[in-house]
Design a protein around this motif. Structure first.
Motif, PDB file in Angstrom:
ATOM      1  N   GLY A  22     -30.958  38.352  17.980  1.00 27.69           N
ATOM      2  CA  GLY A  22     -31.117  37.007  16.988  1.00 27.69           C
ATOM      3  C   GLY A  22     -30.296  36.991  16.447  1.00 27.69           C
ATOM      4  N   THR A  23     -29.857  38.403  15.684  1.00 24.37           N
ATOM      5  CA  THR A  23     -28.817  38.641  14.249  1.00 24.37           C
ATOM      6  C   THR A  23     -27.382  38.139  15.102  1.00 24.37           C
ATOM      7  OG1 THR A  23     -30.247  39.625  12.414  1.00 24.37           O
ATOM      8  CG2 THR A  23     -27.722  39.834  12.863  1.00 24.37           C
ATOM      9  N   SER A  24     -27.178  38.368  16.208  1.00 26.72           N
ATOM     10  CA  SER A  24     -25.933  38.950  16.828  1.00 26.72           C
ATOM     11  C   SER A  24     -25.568  37.213  17.732  1.00 26.72           C
ATOM     12  CB  SER A  24     -26.409  39.288  18.713  1.00 26.72           C
ATOM     13  OG  SER A  24     -24.836  39.343  19.186  1.00 26.72           O
ATOM     14  N   GLY A  25     -27.038  36.773  18.579  1.00 28.07           N
ATOM     15  CA  GLY A  25     -26.746  35.359  18.545  1.00 28.07           C
ATOM     16  C   GLY A  25     -26.486  34.265  17.167  1.00 28.07           C
ATOM     17  N   LEU A  26     -26.835  34.348  15.742  1.00 31.52           N
ATOM     18  CA  LEU A  26     -26.082  33.750  14.872  1.00 31.52           C
ATOM     19  C   LEU A  26     -24.723  34.229  14.647  1.00 31.52           C
ATOM     20  CD1 LEU A  26     -29.583  33.571  13.071  1.00 31.52           C
ATOM     21  CD2 LEU A  26     -29.131  32.007  13.528  1.00 31.52           C
ATOM     22  N   PHE A  27     -24.091  35.283  14.605  1.00 35.32           N
ATOM     23  CA  PHE A  27     -23.509  35.507  13.799  1.00 35.32           C
ATOM     24  C   PHE A  27     -22.839  34.831  15.329  1.00 35.32           C
ATOM     25  CE2 PHE A  27     -24.067  39.200  11.940  1.00 35.32           C
ATOM     26  CZ  PHE A  27     -24.496  39.231  10.642  1.00 35.32           C
ATOM     27  N   GLU A  28     -23.312  34.743  16.302  1.00 37.04           N
ATOM     28  CA  GLU A  28     -21.320  33.971  17.599  1.00 37.04           C
ATOM     29  C   GLU A  28     -21.580  32.429  17.483  1.00 37.04           C
ATOM     30  OE1 GLU A  28     -22.544  37.482  20.204  1.00 37.04           O
ATOM     31  OE2 GLU A  28     -23.921  36.177  20.948  1.00 37.04           O
ATOM     32  N   LEU A  29     -22.678  32.341  16.905  1.00 41.58           N
ATOM     33  CA  LEU A  29     -22.879  30.858  17.074  1.00 41.58           C
ATOM     34  C   LEU A  29     -22.155  30.176  15.350  1.00 41.58           C
ATOM     35  CD1 LEU A  29     -26.495  29.831  17.913  1.00 41.58           C
ATOM     36  CD2 LEU A  29     -24.295  29.392  19.223  1.00 41.58           C
ATOM     37  N   PRO A  45     -13.779  34.831  26.075  1.00 48.04           N
ATOM     38  CA  PRO A  45     -13.545  33.024  25.555  1.00 48.04           C
ATOM     39  C   PRO A  45     -13.916  32.963  24.632  1.00 48.04           C
ATOM     40  CG  PRO A  45     -13.485  33.483  27.878  1.00 48.04           C
ATOM     41  CD  PRO A  45     -13.761  34.533  27.274  1.00 48.04           C
ATOM     42  N   ALA A  46     -14.004  31.736  23.837  1.00 48.62           N
ATOM     43  CA  ALA A  46     -14.729  30.783  23.091  1.00 48.62           C
ATOM     44  C   ALA A  46     -15.795  30.597  23.377  1.00 48.62           C
ATOM     45  CB  ALA A  46     -14.096  30.394  21.660  1.00 48.62           C
ATOM     46  N   HIS A  47     -15.713  29.766  23.919  1.00 52.47           N
ATOM     47  CA  HIS A  47     -16.612  28.931  24.765  1.00 52.47           C
ATOM     48  C   HIS A  47     -17.903  30.312  25.088  1.00 52.47           C
ATOM     49  CE1 HIS A  47     -14.035  30.075  28.734  1.00 52.47           C
ATOM     50  NE2 HIS A  47     -15.695  29.554  29.090  1.00 52.47           N
ATOM     51  N   PHE A  48     -17.672  31.511  25.638  1.00 49.29           N
ATOM     52  CA  PHE A  48     -18.499  32.023  26.011  1.00 49.29           C
ATOM     53  C   PHE A  48     -19.062  33.076  24.948  1.00 49.29           C
ATOM     54  CE2 PHE A  48     -19.427  36.484  27.361  1.00 49.29           C
ATOM     55  CZ  PHE A  48     -20.617  35.999  28.432  1.00 49.29           C
ATOM     56  N   ILE A  49     -18.851  32.687  23.763  1.00 49.00           N
ATOM     57  CA  ILE A  49     -19.147  33.128  22.514  1.00 49.00           C
ATOM     58  C   ILE A  49     -20.504  32.472  22.568  1.00 49.00           C
ATOM     59  CG2 ILE A  49     -18.581  34.191  20.412  1.00 49.00           C
ATOM     60  CD1 ILE A  49     -15.712  34.734  21.585  1.00 49.00           C
ATOM     61  N   TYR A  50     -20.473  31.326  21.944  1.00 47.25           N
ATOM     62  CA  TYR A  50     -20.944  30.269  21.707  1.00 47.25           C
ATOM     63  C   TYR A  50     -22.230  30.045  22.983  1.00 47.25           C
ATOM     64  CZ  TYR A  50     -17.774  28.086  18.141  1.00 47.25           C
ATOM     65  OH  TYR A  50     -17.212  27.827  16.437  1.00 47.25           O
ATOM     66  N   LEU A  51     -22.112  31.009  23.775  1.00 45.45           N
ATOM     67  CA  LEU A  51     -22.467  30.508  25.342  1.00 45.45           C
ATOM     68  C   LEU A  51     -23.627  31.328  24.883  1.00 45.45           C
ATOM     69  CD1 LEU A  51     -23.919  28.285  27.711  1.00 45.45           C
ATOM     70  CD2 LEU A  51     -22.286  29.876  28.755  1.00 45.45           C
ATOM     71  N   LEU A  52     -22.954  33.050  25.035  1.00 45.39           N
ATOM     72  CA  LEU A  52     -24.130  33.899  24.071  1.00 45.39           C
ATOM     73  C   LEU A  52     -25.067  33.210  23.192  1.00 45.39           C
ATOM     74  CD1 LEU A  52     -24.036  36.583  25.844  1.00 45.39           C
ATOM     75  CD2 LEU A  52     -22.825  37.252  24.146  1.00 45.39           C
ATOM     76  N   GLY A  53     -24.360  32.699  22.560  1.00 47.79           N
ATOM     77  CA  GLY A  53     -25.222  32.873  20.799  1.00 47.79           C
ATOM     78  C   GLY A  53     -26.787  31.824  21.172  1.00 47.79           C
ATOM     79  N   VAL A  54     -25.765  30.836  21.947  1.00 52.46           N
ATOM     80  CA  VAL A  54     -27.035  29.962  22.299  1.00 52.46           C
ATOM     81  C   VAL A  54     -27.869  30.598  23.499  1.00 52.46           C
ATOM     82  CG1 VAL A  54     -27.204  27.961  23.773  1.00 52.46           C
ATOM     83  CG2 VAL A  54     -25.627  27.949  22.864  1.00 52.46           C
ATOM     84  N   PHE A  55     -27.923  31.321  24.300  1.00 48.97           N
ATOM     85  CA  PHE A  55     -29.291  32.032  25.316  1.00 48.97           C
ATOM     86  C   PHE A  55     -30.001  33.307  24.443  1.00 48.97           C
ATOM     87  CE2 PHE A  55     -26.632  29.815  28.646  1.00 48.97           C
ATOM     88  CZ  PHE A  55     -28.035  29.910  29.316  1.00 48.97           C
ATOM     89  N   LYS A  56     -29.128  33.808  23.280  1.00 49.91           N
ATOM     90  CA  LYS A  56     -29.411  34.911  22.098  1.00 49.91           C
ATOM     91  C   LYS A  56     -30.664  34.581  21.318  1.00 49.91           C
ATOM     92  CE  LYS A  56     -26.383  38.000  22.478  1.00 49.91           C
ATOM     93  NZ  LYS A  56     -25.172  39.093  21.798  1.00 49.91           N
ATOM     94  N   VAL A  57     -30.198  33.828  21.286  1.00 48.99           N
ATOM     95  CA  VAL A  57     -31.078  32.388  19.909  1.00 48.99           C
ATOM     96  C   VAL A  57     -32.188  32.253  20.959  1.00 48.99           C
ATOM     97  CG1 VAL A  57     -31.120  30.733  18.319  1.00 48.99           C
ATOM     98  CG2 VAL A  57     -29.654  32.387  17.889  1.00 48.99           C
ATOM     99  N   ALA A  58     -32.259  31.591  22.057  1.00 44.50           N
ATOM    100  CA  ALA A  58     -33.433  30.722  23.385  1.00 44.50           C
ATOM    101  C   ALA A  58     -34.145  32.497  23.408  1.00 44.50           C
ATOM    102  CB  ALA A  58     -32.720  30.221  23.992  1.00 44.50           C
ATOM    103  N   GLY A  59     -33.498  33.048  23.672  1.00 45.93           N
ATOM    104  CA  GLY A  59     -34.452  34.108  24.170  1.00 45.93           C
ATOM    105  C   GLY A  59     -35.361  35.057  22.899  1.00 45.93           C
TER     106      GLY A  59
END
Length: 131
Positions: A22-29, A45-59
């Motif tokens: 969750g912390t990692s996802g928020l940092f990415e977002l 790439p940047a777009h992947f980092i945002y996507l990773l953050g969204v999926f981490k927080v949702a998970g």
């Protein structure tokens, strides 16, 4: 191991996994400079980092809902394992072994948590009712 011990290990693991990812996802977002610098250094790439953050927080939200969405939780665990493995291999390829030690710790933690998840919910639910 009795059910009470299994539940304690499971919920401790869920809490630690949720805190970590969750912390990692928020940092990415939120464009945390340290997280973004390392992730881009690994070649993502940047777009992947945002996507990773969204999926981490949702998970994390999914994992914290007790006794619901069990099939989706299986997918979340799979995603977390993929994230850990890709992070480890990326750090090993670009940085060095010591940079990937956190991934090894995360892998062990999530493996134990997932084993407790399976122990708790396989006996309770048949594969047909696992939802």
């Amino acid at each position: 191991m009795n059910t009470k011990t299994t539940k304690i290990i499971y919920w401790t693991g869920i809490a630690l996994t949720s805190l970590w990812f969750g912390t990692s996802g928020l940092f990415e977002l939120t464009n945390n400079p340290i997280v973004w610098q390392i992730t881009q250094q690994l070649g993502y790439p940047a777009h992947f980092i945002y996507l990773l953050g969204v999926f981490k927080v949702a998970g994390v939200i999914t994992l914290l809902i007790p006794n619901k969405l069990l099939r989706l939780k299986e997918w979340v665990f799979a995603g977390v394992f993929f994230d850990i493995i890709f992070a480890f291999v990326s750090k090993l390829a670009v940085l060095d072994f010591t940079a990937g030690i956190d991934a090894i710790i995360a892998f062990v933690m999530v493996t134990v948590t997932y084993a407790m998840f399976r122990k708790l919910y396989t006996a309770t639910y048949s594969p047909v009712t696992l939802n």
